[in-house]
Structures are given as structure tokens and as C-alpha cells.
Motif scaffolding. Structure first.
Motif, PDB file in Angstrom:
ATOM      1  N   GLU A  80     -18.465   2.220  11.238  1.00  0.00           N
ATOM      2  CA  GLU A  80     -18.992   1.734   9.962  1.00  0.00           C
ATOM      3  C   GLU A  80     -17.871   1.413   8.979  1.00  0.00           C
ATOM      4  O   GLU A  80     -17.938   0.422   8.243  1.00  0.00           O
ATOM      5  N   GLY A  81     -16.840   2.255   8.953  1.00  0.00           N
ATOM      6  CA  GLY A  81     -15.729   2.008   8.047  1.00  0.00           C
ATOM      7  C   GLY A  81     -14.978   0.737   8.388  1.00  0.00           C
ATOM      8  O   GLY A  81     -14.604  -0.039   7.490  1.00  0.00           O
ATOM      9  N   ILE A  82     -14.760   0.495   9.662  1.00  0.00           N
ATOM     10  CA  ILE A  82     -14.086  -0.726  10.101  1.00  0.00           C
ATOM     11  C   ILE A  82     -14.934  -1.948   9.764  1.00  0.00           C
ATOM     12  O   ILE A  82     -14.437  -2.957   9.245  1.00  0.00           O
ATOM     13  N   ASN A  83     -16.229  -1.873  10.042  1.00  0.00           N
ATOM     14  CA  ASN A  83     -17.114  -3.004   9.753  1.00  0.00           C
ATOM     15  C   ASN A  83     -17.125  -3.329   8.260  1.00  0.00           C
ATOM     16  O   ASN A  83     -17.083  -4.503   7.853  1.00  0.00           O
ATOM     17  N   ALA A  84     -17.179  -2.293   7.425  1.00  0.00           N
ATOM     18  CA  ALA A  84     -17.204  -2.501   5.973  1.00  0.00           C
ATOM     19  C   ALA A  84     -15.892  -3.090   5.479  1.00  0.00           C
ATOM     20  O   ALA A  84     -15.859  -3.938   4.574  1.00  0.00           O
ATOM     21  N   ARG A  85     -14.802  -2.648   6.063  1.00  0.00           N
ATOM     22  CA  ARG A  85     -13.491  -3.163   5.662  1.00  0.00           C
ATOM     23  C   ARG A  85     -13.368  -4.646   5.995  1.00  0.00           C
ATOM     24  O   ARG A  85     -12.790  -5.427   5.225  1.00  0.00           O
ATOM     25  N   ILE A  86     -13.918  -5.063   7.136  1.00  0.00           N
ATOM     26  CA  ILE A  86     -13.921  -6.479   7.493  1.00  0.00           C
ATOM     27  C   ILE A  86     -14.654  -7.283   6.428  1.00  0.00           C
ATOM     28  O   ILE A  86     -14.171  -8.327   5.965  1.00  0.00           O
ATOM     29  N   ASP A  87     -15.821  -6.815   6.030  1.00  0.00           N
ATOM     30  CA  ASP A  87     -16.603  -7.523   5.009  1.00  0.00           C
ATOM     31  C   ASP A  87     -15.852  -7.598   3.689  1.00  0.00           C
ATOM     32  O   ASP A  87     -15.884  -8.624   2.988  1.00  0.00           O
ATOM     33  N   GLU A  88     -15.171  -6.514   3.337  1.00  0.00           N
ATOM     34  CA  GLU A  88     -14.419  -6.459   2.082  1.00  0.00           C
ATOM     35  C   GLU A  88     -13.333  -7.524   2.038  1.00  0.00           C
ATOM     36  O   GLU A  88     -13.186  -8.252   1.042  1.00  0.00           O
ATOM     37  N   ILE A  89     -12.573  -7.629   3.120  1.00  0.00           N
ATOM     38  CA  ILE A  89     -11.462  -8.586   3.123  1.00  0.00           C
ATOM     39  C   ILE A  89     -11.984 -10.015   3.237  1.00  0.00           C
ATOM     40  O   ILE A  89     -11.461 -10.937   2.595  1.00  0.00           O
ATOM     41  N   LYS A  90     -13.012 -10.225   4.041  1.00  0.00           N
ATOM     42  CA  LYS A  90     -13.570 -11.576   4.193  1.00  0.00           C
ATOM     43  C   LYS A  90     -14.135 -12.120   2.888  1.00  0.00           C
ATOM     44  O   LYS A  90     -14.214 -13.335   2.697  1.00  0.00           O
ATOM     45  N   ALA A  91     -14.527 -11.227   1.984  1.00  0.00           N
ATOM     46  CA  ALA A  91     -15.094 -11.660   0.700  1.00  0.00           C
ATOM     47  C   ALA A  91     -14.017 -12.117  -0.274  1.00  0.00           C
ATOM     48  O   ALA A  91     -14.327 -12.718  -1.311  1.00  0.00           O
ATOM     49  N   MET A  92     -12.765 -11.867   0.027  1.00  0.00           N
ATOM     50  CA  MET A  92     -11.675 -12.246  -0.869  1.00  0.00           C
ATOM     51  C   MET A  92     -11.486 -13.758  -0.866  1.00  0.00           C
ATOM     52  O   MET A  92     -11.411 -14.386   0.188  1.00  0.00           O
ATOM     53  N   THR A  93     -11.417 -14.345  -2.051  1.00  0.00           N
ATOM     54  CA  THR A  93     -11.250 -15.792  -2.159  1.00  0.00           C
ATOM     55  C   THR A  93      -9.778 -16.201  -2.191  1.00  0.00           C
ATOM     56  O   THR A  93      -9.450 -17.361  -1.947  1.00  0.00           O
ATOM     57  N   ASP A  94      -8.898 -15.259  -2.493  1.00  0.00           N
ATOM     58  CA  ASP A  94      -7.461 -15.512  -2.446  1.00  0.00           C
ATOM     59  C   ASP A  94      -7.005 -15.251  -1.012  1.00  0.00           C
ATOM     60  O   ASP A  94      -6.823 -14.105  -0.598  1.00  0.00           O
ATOM     61  N   LEU A  95      -6.800 -16.323  -0.240  1.00  0.00           N
ATOM     62  CA  LEU A  95      -6.510 -16.168   1.179  1.00  0.00           C
ATOM     63  C   LEU A  95      -5.143 -15.556   1.437  1.00  0.00           C
ATOM     64  O   LEU A  95      -4.948 -14.869   2.443  1.00  0.00           O
ATOM     65  N   ASP A  96      -4.173 -15.759   0.539  1.00  0.00           N
ATOM     66  CA  ASP A  96      -2.867 -15.128   0.691  1.00  0.00           C
ATOM     67  C   ASP A  96      -2.990 -13.620   0.523  1.00  0.00           C
ATOM     68  O   ASP A  96      -2.417 -12.841   1.302  1.00  0.00           O
ATOM     69  N   ALA A  97      -3.736 -13.213  -0.486  1.00  0.00           N
ATOM     70  CA  ALA A  97      -3.949 -11.779  -0.695  1.00  0.00           C
ATOM     71  C   ALA A  97      -4.742 -11.182   0.461  1.00  0.00           C
ATOM     72  O   ALA A  97      -4.494 -10.047   0.887  1.00  0.00           O
ATOM     73  N   ALA A  98      -5.688 -11.963   0.979  1.00  0.00           N
ATOM     74  CA  ALA A  98      -6.476 -11.487   2.121  1.00  0.00           C
ATOM     75  C   ALA A  98      -5.589 -11.262   3.337  1.00  0.00           C
ATOM     76  O   ALA A  98      -5.772 -10.282   4.076  1.00  0.00           O
ATOM     77  N   ASN A  99      -4.612 -12.134   3.534  1.00  0.00           N
ATOM     78  CA  ASN A  99      -3.714 -11.953   4.682  1.00  0.00           C
ATOM     79  C   ASN A  99      -2.910 -10.670   4.574  1.00  0.00           C
ATOM     80  O   ASN A  99      -2.645 -10.011   5.584  1.00  0.00           O
ATOM     81  N   VAL A 100      -2.528 -10.295   3.372  1.00  0.00           N
ATOM     82  CA  VAL A 100      -1.841  -9.017   3.183  1.00  0.00           C
ATOM     83  C   VAL A 100      -2.754  -7.872   3.613  1.00  0.00           C
ATOM     84  O   VAL A 100      -2.342  -6.932   4.307  1.00  0.00           O
ATOM     85  N   GLU A 101      -4.017  -7.966   3.226  1.00  0.00           N
ATOM     86  CA  GLU A 101      -4.974  -6.915   3.576  1.00  0.00           C
ATOM     87  C   GLU A 101      -5.257  -6.885   5.075  1.00  0.00           C
ATOM     88  O   GLU A 101      -5.482  -5.817   5.650  1.00  0.00           O
ATOM     89  N   TRP A 102      -5.236  -8.062   5.721  1.00  0.00           N
ATOM     90  CA  TRP A 102      -5.436  -8.072   7.172  1.00  0.00           C
ATOM     91  C   TRP A 102      -4.311  -7.322   7.873  1.00  0.00           C
ATOM     92  O   TRP A 102      -4.525  -6.681   8.905  1.00  0.00           O
ATOM     93  N   GLY A 103      -3.096  -7.384   7.314  1.00  0.00           N
ATOM     94  CA  GLY A 103      -1.997  -6.611   7.873  1.00  0.00           C
ATOM     95  C   GLY A 103      -2.240  -5.117   7.770  1.00  0.00           C
ATOM     96  O   GLY A 103      -2.001  -4.358   8.719  1.00  0.00           O
ATOM     97  N   HIS A 104      -2.728  -4.688   6.605  1.00  0.00           N
ATOM     98  CA  HIS A 104      -3.080  -3.277   6.438  1.00  0.00           C
ATOM     99  C   HIS A 104      -4.227  -2.897   7.382  1.00  0.00           C
ATOM    100  O   HIS A 104      -4.239  -1.792   7.943  1.00  0.00           O
ATOM    101  N   PHE A 105      -5.161  -3.808   7.547  1.00  0.00           N
ATOM    102  CA  PHE A 105      -6.313  -3.556   8.406  1.00  0.00           C
ATOM    103  C   PHE A 105      -5.884  -3.346   9.855  1.00  0.00           C
ATOM    104  O   PHE A 105      -6.410  -2.472  10.555  1.00  0.00           O
TER     105      PHE A 105
END
Length: 560
Positions: A486-511
């Protein structure tokens, strides 16, 4: 996408490939020399057959490259020699899509003059029908991105069972409108997937497209002998004026299938007859030293890795249902040995993350370190003892019937034997491998496979498809670990909702790092590529995920 590693990219990994300017000039680094001209036949030498001719079923680097020759969609990945070959550009659409203010509706307008290989026009109706095949429970086992983004009732089962797609409108012949489940800023990339292509309404049910196709691209099928030969000829109804990407220089393509990797290398080095016009996938590790000779060195091309070879562990089966066991595997595996088994540092680098360095969003980390990359069996034994497995266990590892993967599997066997873990190998024919491991009821305890991003400008398609528990399917499943956290699934939704794609890529690295803490897989290698095209081949820019076949041609069509 699953990469056939020998994916692919990805096929079968043996022939996974991608990508010339409108004037035919090929000035990109690492390309075969001189300009391609029209005419002649390009030959592809490959070990294994493509997974499927039907783009609703196939989804890997090798077959995706093939699809670009025969199918078209609303959008596509740019040509391999483009300034940004990872960009998404219009194909049959006049432009990229127009999104509504709330991001839930995307509208596209088709170009004029689009036709199938029989001369019938391609309109929005044929696009809606072809795209809706992705929802068929038997046929739609390829790319999941349409099903994951376009809104449809839970019981919608594709056009053959359920009729028109309720989430796709066709208000006129040139307009198609998509209604999404949720805003998805990268929806143009979804429509560049291989299954987002048109077919005549009513065609393609059952096994109709197993041995035949209806083409919309510059080539159509002339001959198909499964496991042996594919011959493509020009589609006389393809209009180059409607296609800004595909150059379609050759008059024909011939795919020679079922060749041993060593035989392919020998033929390419010898360059006799039509082999001067031939290309293939990566050369075999044993061939590397011979490429230093002056008569071959000028033809050698290299490509960086942006796919990851990994061992997925089925978290629904004991003992891989315990995170400590999965972490122990990550500690115990000898990645230095794997690198040697895969041809040394010219062909592979040890992988410690899921996202490779070449993909935007990569974060450099190693949660399971060892001093020299040879593994840490002591730490692995400590973890196994913590869950009562100090005496070890045995498991079955699915692998493809190809020498490179067998060498990798043997390296894993030897490393895990040091912690009293016995690895039994289940060798599966390459042509059915991805279907088998992608069917949860058929997969074993673990599998060696590879993954490439579906669009490399973002890491959004690198880690999430491998671990999103909501995407586990009975067929065509990419979450080989069957992880549903559940935590992984929620984290995916959180990052996918980001409209700043550069910032989202940083979060994908953390993910990536967060996922590896759960260890549903063990990253093994980032496999680079060394390639040897025939001396008459031009416009060839190899890629370790998918090579763009549509810009390749010959310097002299009369040669060979």
C-alpha cells in the motif's frame, strides 16, 4: 518494457534495437558511415523469433523496433538521429495532443491521406478500434499504458466482446478524443506505445494476427515462416508526405531467424554476399577480442546501457515472501562475476539501482554493498539466520535458452551456493519466455529478465510498472515480484500527480531507493552494447533498448 537481453530491449534481446535527418544525412555519433540511399534489402540476423507480430500482444525492444516498420500511431518516439531521440513527436496526428484544463481529456486531429496496405483509408474509427484491442483479455497482453490511463468500465473487454470503447470518442473522421482516469501529463507518450495503432474495424480477432498483419507503416508482410524467416516489402499505400520520421530507404527487409549467436558474429565479420547489408543485436562476449583487427575496428559501434538486467523474486512464494530473504539475495550475488560472465566491463557494469544512470531520474545508491562487488555472503547468512533459514533453501530460477543468460544464471548459482542456497534452472524458449514469466500462474520462484523505460525522458516508466500492485494481471504481467504494498502504491500516485516533471524525476530517484529497501528484485547489470553492422549499412545508430530501423539504409543498394 521488458527487454530481451542477449530487451532488446528488449527481441528478442538478441535483436533489440532504435532511430536520419530528412535529407538522409547521418551525422550522429556512433553511426555507420556515409549516407543511406533508397533501394536494396537490409538483412537482420537474429537468434530468436519476435514475440508477436500483433502489437496488442508484443512489447519488448526487439519487436517494438520491428513494429515501427509496419505500424503507425498518433504519436511516436523521434527518429534515432534526432536532436533528442527520446522526444515524442506526432505521427498520424497533425500535432501532439491538446489537453483539457482539468487534464482529463486529450484531443487529436488526424492527417489526410492515411491508408492501410490494402488502400483503405485510416480514420478515427479505425484508430479507436485498434486501440481498444488493448482491453481484450486474451489479445491485450502487451503494453499496459492505455489500460492504465484511458477511462473504461471495469467490465470492458475490448471491441470483440464489448463493442466500441466508452472512453474514446470519434466525433468525425479526423478527430479522436480520449477520456482519462486521472490527469496524465505524459499521455502523448502513452499513444506512442506499440499497441496504440489502427486496424480495420472487425479484424484481428483470436489468432488472426499471429501469422499475418494489416500494415499502416512503410512496409508490409510478404513472407512469414515462424522461427525462420520474415520478409517485408514496401507498402505501396504508405505516403511519405504524411510521415516525418520514417525514411524507409530499403525496398525490402529480410529477418533471418534461428541463428546461433556465434554464427551471426562470424557472418558479420566475414561480410560475404548479402551479409554486407546485414545488422544484428549485440556481438557475443567471446567475439570481442577479434574486433580489434584493423579490417573490423572501423565498423565497430557501441551503445550505452539504459536498461537494467535484474532477478525478480516472486514475493507470493516462500521464502521470498520474507524481505530478509530477498535482501540476503542482494547481498550474496556476485556482480563482479556476473560482469565477467556477460563479457567484462566492455559489455556490462554492475547494477545497484533499478534505474540506470542514462535515464533521467537516476539516483546513485547501493543498499547492499560489498568491498569489491563480489557480494557479502556473511551479511546474507546473517539475514537468513534471522528468519530460521541458516541451513539454506532451494528455489527455481526461470531463464531464457540463450548462452548469455545461462552464463549469468550459473554465476548466480555459484554465488548463492556459498550461503547454502540451491538454484535450479528452468530454461524456457526465448520466443515464449516473456509470456511465461508474465503469467503469474506459470512463473517460478524467480526470473532473470530486463527492463527499459518506455520513454527515457522520465523515470516514471522505469520502476513503477515493476512494483505497482494494482497492475498485477493474469497475463502480460510486468510486476514479476507480484509486490502489492500500500505504501509503494500510494507513493507512485503521489509522484505521478506532480506537474513539475523535473522535480518528479528527483522523487523517482528516491522512490527507487525506497523500493530497493523492500528488495523485490536484485539489480544485476547495466548491459552496454557492441555492434558490428555490415560494411554497406548506413544510418545505423544502435541502441541497447530499441534501435530505430526506420532510418537505416544501404550506401550502395546494388552491393551484395
Amino acid at each position: 518494457m521488458l527487454k530481451k537481453l542477449t530487451r532488446a530491449p528488449a527481441v528478442l534481446v538478441a535483436a533489440a534495437l532504435l532511430l536520419t535527418a530528412c535529407n538522409g544525412q547521418n551525422d550522429a555519433g556512433g553511426a555507420a558511415g556515409d549516407d543511406p540511399v533508397s533501394g536494396g534489402t537490409v538483412h537482420m540476423l537474429q537468434n530468436a523469433d519476435f514475440s508477436y507480430l500483433d502489437p496488442a500482444r508484443g512489447w519488448d525492444g526487439g519487436v517494438n523496433a520491428f513494429y515501427r516498420l509496419v505500424y503507425r500511431g498518433l504519436t511516436m518516439q523521434a527518429s534515432g538521429d534526432a536532436e533528442d531521440p527520446n522526444a515524442i513527436v506526432p505521427d498520424m496526428a497533425e500535432s501532439l495532443g491538446t489537453a483539457s484544463e482539468d487534464g482529463l481529456t486529450w484531443t487529436y486531429t488526424l492527417k489526410d491521406g492515411l491508408k492501410f496496405d490494402n488502400g483503405d483509408p485510416i480514420t478515427s474509427a479505425e484508430l479507436e478500434f485498434g486501440i481498444s484491442r488493448a482491453w481484450d483479455p486474451e489479445i491485450g497482453i502487451g503494453s499496459p499504458w492505455l489500460r492504465n490511463t484511458v477511462d473504461a468500465p471495469a467490465d470492458y473487454a475490448g471491441p470483440y466482446q464489448s463493442g466500441d470503447h466508452p472512453g474514446i470518442e470519434t466525433p468525425d473522421e479526423h478527430t479522436i478524443v480520449f477520456h482519462l482516469i486521472a490527469p496524465f501529463p505524459e499521455f502523448d507518450s502513452v499513444l506512442a506505445q506499440p499497441n496504440a495503432v489502427p486496424f480495420p474495424v472487425g479484424t484481428g480477432a483470436g489468432d488472426e494476427f499471429i501469422n499475418d498483419i494489416i500494415a499502416s507503416g512503410p512496409y508490409t508482410l510478404d513472407t512469414y515462416t515462424p522461427g525462420s524467416l520474415i520478409e517485408l516489402v514496401r507498402n505501396e499505400h504508405w505516403d511519405a508526405a504524411t510521415d516525418d520520421v520514417r525514411k524507409a530507404y530499403p525496398d525490402a527487409w529480410e529477418f533471418e531467424i534461428g541463428l546461433d549467436g556465434a554464427t551471426i558474429d562470424e557472418r558479420l565479420m566475414a561480410g560475404q554476399g548479402t551479409d554486407v547489408n546485414a545488422i544484428s543485436g549485440r556481438i557475443q562476449p567471446a567475439t570481442l577480442a577479434r574486433l580489434q583487427s584493423p579490417d573490423l575496428a572501423d565498423r565497430v559501434l557501441t551503445a550505452d546501457a539504459y536498461c537494467t538486467t535484474y532477478m525478480g523474486m516472486n514475493t507470493t512464494k516462500a521464502p521470498f515472501d520474507q524481505v530478509e530473504v530477498r535482501q540476503a539475495m542482494n547481498y550474496a550475488i556476485d556482480r563482479a562475476s556476473l560482469q565477467t560472465a556477460s563479457g567484462g566491463n566492455q559489455l556490462a557494469d554492475p547494477a545497484t539501482t533499478i534505474t540506470p544512470p542514462a535515464v533521467n531520474g537516476h539516483k546513485d545508491f547501493d543498499l547492499y554493498p560489498s568491498d569489491d562487488g563480489t557480494g557479502d555472503p556473511d551479511k546474507a547468512l546473517e539475514l537468513l539466520a534471522s528468519v530460521g533459514l541458516q541451513d539454506g533453501f532451494s528455489f527455481t530460477l526461470d531463464i531464457r535458452s540463450q548462452p548469455a543468460m545461462q552464463a549469468q544464471a550459473e554465476s548466480i548459482q555459484q554465488a548463492l551456493a556459498q550461503i547454502d542456497v540451491t538454484v535450479e534452472l528452468n530454461v524456457i524458449d526465448t520466443s515464449t519466455y516473456y509470456e511465461t514469466i508474465g503469467t503469474p500462474s506459470q512463473q517460478s520462484d524467480a526470473a532473470i529478465t530486463g527492463w527499459c523505460p518506455d520513454w527515457a525522458s522520465s523515470a516514471s516508466t522505469m520502476v513503477p510498472p515493476l512494483v505497482d500492485g494494482r497492475l498485477i494481471t493474469d497475463k502480460g504481467n510486468n510486476n514479476l515480484a507480484q509486490l502489492n504494498d500500500e505504501g509503494i502504491n500510494a507513493r507512485i500516485d503521489e509522484i505521478k500527480a506532480m506537474t513539475d516533471l523535473d522535480a518528479a524525476n528527483v522523487e523517482w530517484g528516491h522512490f527507487d531507493e525506497e523500493v530497493m529497501a523492500l528488495a523485490p528484485m536484485a539489480p544485476l547489470l547495466w548491459e552496454k552494447g557492441v555492434f558490428l553492422p555490415g560494411e554497406n549499412v548506413a544510418g545505423y545508430i544502435p541502441n541497447t533498448s530499441m534501435t530505430d530501423l526506420t532510418i537505416i539504409g544501404l550506401k550502395d543498394p546494388s552491393a551484395g
